[in-house]
Structures are given as structure tokens and as C-alpha cells.
Design a protein around this motif. Structure first.
Motif, mmCIF file in Angstrom:
data_model
loop_
_atom_site.group_PDB
_atom_site.id
_atom_site.type_symbol
_atom_site.label_atom_id
_atom_site.label_comp_id
_atom_site.label_asym_id
_atom_site.label_seq_id
_atom_site.Cartn_x
_atom_site.Cartn_y
_atom_site.Cartn_z
ATOM 1 N N LEU A 164 0.826 -1.229 0.000
ATOM 2 C CA LEU A 164 0.000 0.000 0.000
ATOM 3 C C LEU A 164 0.855 1.273 0.000
ATOM 4 O O LEU A 164 0.339 2.377 -0.036
ATOM 5 C CB LEU A 164 -0.970 0.001 1.185
ATOM 6 N N PHE A 165 2.172 1.109 0.059
ATOM 7 C CA PHE A 165 3.051 2.276 -0.100
ATOM 8 C C PHE A 165 3.433 2.478 -1.571
ATOM 9 O O PHE A 165 4.106 3.428 -1.909
ATOM 10 C CB PHE A 165 4.315 2.136 0.765
ATOM 11 N N GLU A 166 3.004 1.524 -2.411
ATOM 12 C CA GLU A 166 3.395 1.637 -3.829
ATOM 13 C C GLU A 166 2.207 1.713 -4.757
ATOM 14 O O GLU A 166 2.359 1.865 -5.953
ATOM 15 C CB GLU A 166 4.228 0.417 -4.225
ATOM 16 N N THR A 167 1.017 1.604 -4.222
ATOM 17 C CA THR A 167 -0.163 1.562 -5.076
ATOM 18 C C THR A 167 -0.498 2.953 -5.647
ATOM 19 O O THR A 167 -0.119 3.975 -5.065
ATOM 20 C CB THR A 167 -1.370 1.058 -4.249
ATOM 21 N N GLY A 168 -1.237 2.955 -6.733
ATOM 22 C CA GLY A 168 -1.728 4.224 -7.267
ATOM 23 C C GLY A 168 -3.063 4.603 -6.630
ATOM 24 O O GLY A 168 -3.583 5.700 -6.865
ATOM 25 N N ASN A 169 -3.628 3.720 -5.810
ATOM 26 C CA ASN A 169 -4.915 4.019 -5.162
ATOM 27 C C ASN A 169 -4.721 4.965 -3.980
ATOM 28 O O ASN A 169 -3.662 4.992 -3.359
ATOM 29 C CB ASN A 169 -5.574 2.732 -4.661
ATOM 30 N N LEU A 170 -5.781 5.688 -3.676
ATOM 31 C CA LEU A 170 -5.701 6.644 -2.558
ATOM 32 C C LEU A 170 -6.110 6.007 -1.237
ATOM 33 O O LEU A 170 -5.615 6.366 -0.175
ATOM 34 C CB LEU A 170 -6.612 7.845 -2.838
ATOM 35 N N CYS A 171 -7.078 5.091 -1.318
ATOM 36 C CA CYS A 171 -7.589 4.425 -0.111
ATOM 37 C C CYS A 171 -7.681 2.929 -0.401
ATOM 38 O O CYS A 171 -7.754 2.539 -1.572
ATOM 39 C CB CYS A 171 -8.997 4.906 0.229
ATOM 40 N N ALA A 172 -7.718 2.134 0.652
ATOM 41 C CA ALA A 172 -7.818 0.683 0.436
ATOM 42 C C ALA A 172 -8.577 0.031 1.573
ATOM 43 O O ALA A 172 -8.599 0.548 2.701
ATOM 44 C CB ALA A 172 -6.415 0.083 0.338
ATOM 45 N N ALA A 173 -9.165 -1.115 1.254
ATOM 46 C CA ALA A 173 -9.777 -1.942 2.292
ATOM 47 C C ALA A 173 -8.654 -2.775 2.887
ATOM 48 O O ALA A 173 -7.779 -3.246 2.173
ATOM 49 C CB ALA A 173 -10.840 -2.837 1.670
ATOM 50 N N ALA A 174 -8.667 -2.916 4.201
ATOM 51 C CA ALA A 174 -7.593 -3.671 4.852
ATOM 52 C C ALA A 174 -8.214 -4.516 5.955
ATOM 53 O O ALA A 174 -9.400 -4.380 6.261
ATOM 54 C CB ALA A 174 -6.574 -2.700 5.451
ATOM 55 N N GLY A 175 -7.406 -5.397 6.542
ATOM 56 C CA GLY A 175 -7.928 -6.198 7.646
ATOM 57 C C GLY A 175 -6.858 -6.317 8.708
ATOM 58 O O GLY A 175 -5.664 -6.438 8.381
ATOM 59 N N HIS A 176 -7.274 -6.260 9.985
ATOM 60 C CA HIS A 176 -6.300 -6.457 11.058
ATOM 61 C C HIS A 176 -5.873 -7.921 11.016
ATOM 62 O O HIS A 176 -6.720 -8.814 11.059
ATOM 63 C CB HIS A 176 -6.934 -6.107 12.410
ATOM 64 N N PRO A 177 -4.555 -8.208 10.916
ATOM 65 C CA PRO A 177 -4.132 -9.601 10.725
ATOM 66 C C PRO A 177 -4.512 -10.529 11.887
ATOM 67 O O PRO A 177 -4.696 -11.718 11.665
ATOM 68 C CB PRO A 177 -2.611 -9.507 10.583
ATOM 69 N N LEU A 178 -4.641 -10.014 13.093
ATOM 70 C CA LEU A 178 -4.967 -10.898 14.218
ATOM 71 C C LEU A 178 -6.458 -10.939 14.505
ATOM 72 O O LEU A 178 -7.073 -11.994 14.558
ATOM 73 C CB LEU A 178 -4.215 -10.450 15.484
ATOM 74 N N THR A 179 -7.049 -9.768 14.668
ATOM 75 C CA THR A 179 -8.477 -9.750 15.024
ATOM 76 C C THR A 179 -9.371 -9.956 13.797
ATOM 77 O O THR A 179 -10.549 -10.232 13.936
ATOM 78 C CB THR A 179 -8.869 -8.401 15.658
ATOM 79 N N ARG A 180 -8.786 -9.791 12.597
ATOM 80 C CA ARG A 180 -9.542 -9.879 11.335
ATOM 81 C C ARG A 180 -10.545 -8.733 11.176
ATOM 82 O O ARG A 180 -11.390 -8.767 10.285
ATOM 83 C CB ARG A 180 -10.299 -11.208 11.186
ATOM 84 N N GLN A 181 -10.490 -7.770 12.071
ATOM 85 C CA GLN A 181 -11.409 -6.637 11.920
ATOM 86 C C GLN A 181 -11.148 -5.945 10.581
ATOM 87 O O GLN A 181 -9.992 -5.670 10.245
ATOM 88 C CB GLN A 181 -11.194 -5.636 13.059
#
Ligand code: 6PG
Length: 242
Positions: free
Chosen positions: A156-173
Motif C-alpha cells: 500500500l506504499f506503492e499503489t496508485g490508489n488513494l484508499c484501500a480496504a484492509a484487515g487487522h491480521p490478528l483480530t480480522r477486523q
């Protein structure tokens, strides 16, 4: 990139430094000043400090408030970053509702990332064809994440997108986050980090110790802006060089 580390003796002093950065930045702006707020415990302390000590000392109506990330929950959920910011700061200051641009955590994360990207494009002046925030406030996780960019999504430091959907790796939130591309296009990026639980990760990042390149916060390097690390003495406990 221009960067500095400021170590404060107390929380109060750290928060005072942030207030100074905000007041200084506002002075240099004739039009709106665009800031991305953060979730987390130190940003929460900061909000309370600003609401208490700077309620009348800042031209709040000049500021447009955005968020660096949001948890995918409704705005009245205790996990909501918007709710935290509203209760600790926004409800206490004089600010027009149209200056508040929350991420809709209750929406589908992919669709909301696309919607919020449009909001950024239409409301923040651009530089390098990307929205240029005046100030991005960031917290730091003990695992080196920042905003909601975790170790499994450093791309996500190299993408051309401004925002992204993400997930907490442990809680999966599920989360929605600004990408590193937007963060690194800001005029100023300020990390707020306090407490001894953060001293090891701070040392790894700032002293480039083994594994620093697996930590998302290591990639926060504003292209043309300034990076400021505001640390308390505990978080800076292992730093020697600064
Ligand atoms: C969030 C964040 C996240 C946070 C760090 C630090 O919504 O959780 O924006 O990046 O700032 O996890 O949080 P603490 O200060 O609570 O450790």
C-alpha cells in the motif's frame, strides 16, 4: 525528505509540541487546512488536550477533518475512530459540520474506499496529481503498523490508489485506510508515540535494526514534506543516536 525526532519528558510536553505544529501550519495557510486524524491511545490523548487547552486558541473553522483510517463499524460503535474523535475533540470545538469528512465504516469496505478516494480528490488540493494533506497524524502499533497498513500490506506504499480496504491480521477486523501513497504526499506527517510498550518498535524503525523493512511505519517517508516523530521518553527509551 526532511525528518526530525522530538523527545518529550511528559505526555503534556509531547502534546504541546503537536499543538505548536498545528498552530504553525495554520498560520501559513490562507485557505482551508486539511488534516487526517488517527485512532489509537496517544491520538486520543491529543484530542482531549486540544479540546481542553486550545479550544479558543485555534481557528478551527479553517480546518477540514479527514481520517487516516477507520474500523468497519457504525459511527456510534465504541471501536469507531470517528466516534472517538467526535467525543474527544470535534464535539467540543466550534466547527461547521461541512468541514468533517468521516470514513463511512458502516459501508462495504471496497465501495467505501472508492467513495472516500473521490472525497479526497474533490476536497483536497493536489500536488503530484495526488491529494496533498497539510498534516497527517499517525499512531504506531507495537507490530509496526500505522494507519491501517499492516505487515501483510506494505504494497500500500506503492499503489496508485488513494484508499484501500484492509484487515487487522490478528483480530480480522475490517478496516479502511489511506494508502502510503497519499500519506507520503503530505506536507507534514507526525507520529505520536508514547509509552514503553513502543520502545522496541521505535528503536527498530529509527535505528534501522534487523526487520525494520518488514514494518509498515518504516515506509513513511514524505516525498516532498516533513516527517516528525513526537515521542515521550519511554517510547524513546532505546534510542541512542538522537
Ligand atoms: C487505529 C489506528 C492505528 C493506531 C495504532 C496505535 O485505528 O487503530 O489508526 O494505526 O494509531 O494502532 O494505537 P495505540 O496508540 O492505541 O497503540
Amino acid at each position: 525528505m526532511n525528518s526530525k525526532v522530538i523527545i518529550s519528558k511528559s505526555h503534556e510536553e509531547l502534546l504541546e509540541h503537536f499543538a505548536g505544529i498545528l498552530v504553525g501550519g495554520l498560520k501559513n495557510r490562507n485557505d482551508h487546512y486539511n488534516i487526517a486524524l488517527s485512532g489509537g491511545s496517544t491520538p486520543k490523548l491529543l484530542n482531549k488536550y486540544l479540546a481542553e487547552k486550545c479550544r479558543f486558541g485555534i481557528s478551527w473553522e479553517k480546518i477540514k477533518f479527514f481520517w487516516g483510517d477507520e474500523r468497519c463499524v457504525p459511527p456510534d460503535d465504541d471501536e469507531s475512530n470517528y466516534k472517538m474523535s467526535y467525543e474527544t475533540l470535534l464535539s467540543k470545538i466550534d466547527i461547521p459540520a461541512e468541514n468533517i469528512f468521516r470514513i463511512h465504516g458502516e459501508n462495504d469496505p471496497e465501495k467505501e474506499s472508492a467513495r472516500y478516494s473521490e472525497i479526497l480528490k474533490h476536497n483536497i488540493p493536489s500536488f503530484n496529481d495526488l491529494p496533498e494533506f497539510d498534516l497527517v497524524m499517525l499512531g504506531l502499533g507495537e507490530d509496526g503498523h500505522t494507519a491501517s497498513i499492516f505487515g501483510n500490506s506494505i504494497s500500500l506504499f506503492e499503489t496508485g490508489n488513494l484508499c484501500a480496504a484492509a484487515g487487522h491480521p490478528l483480530t480480522r477486523q475490517k478496516r479502511i485506510t489511506l494508502t502510503g501513497t497519499v500519506i507520503n504526499n503530505a506536507r507534514q506527517v507526525v507520529f505520536l508515540v508514547a509509552g514503553k510498550s513502543k520502545m522496541s518498535v521505535v528503536d527498530t524503525i529509527l535505528n534501522k535494526k534487523t526487520g525494520f523493512d518488514r514494518l509498515p511505519a518504516s515506509y513513511v517517508n514524505p516525498d516532498h514534506g516533513e516527517l516528525i516523530w513526537l515521542l515521550d521518553e519511554q517510547a524513546a527509551g532505546l534510542l541512542k543516536r538522537f
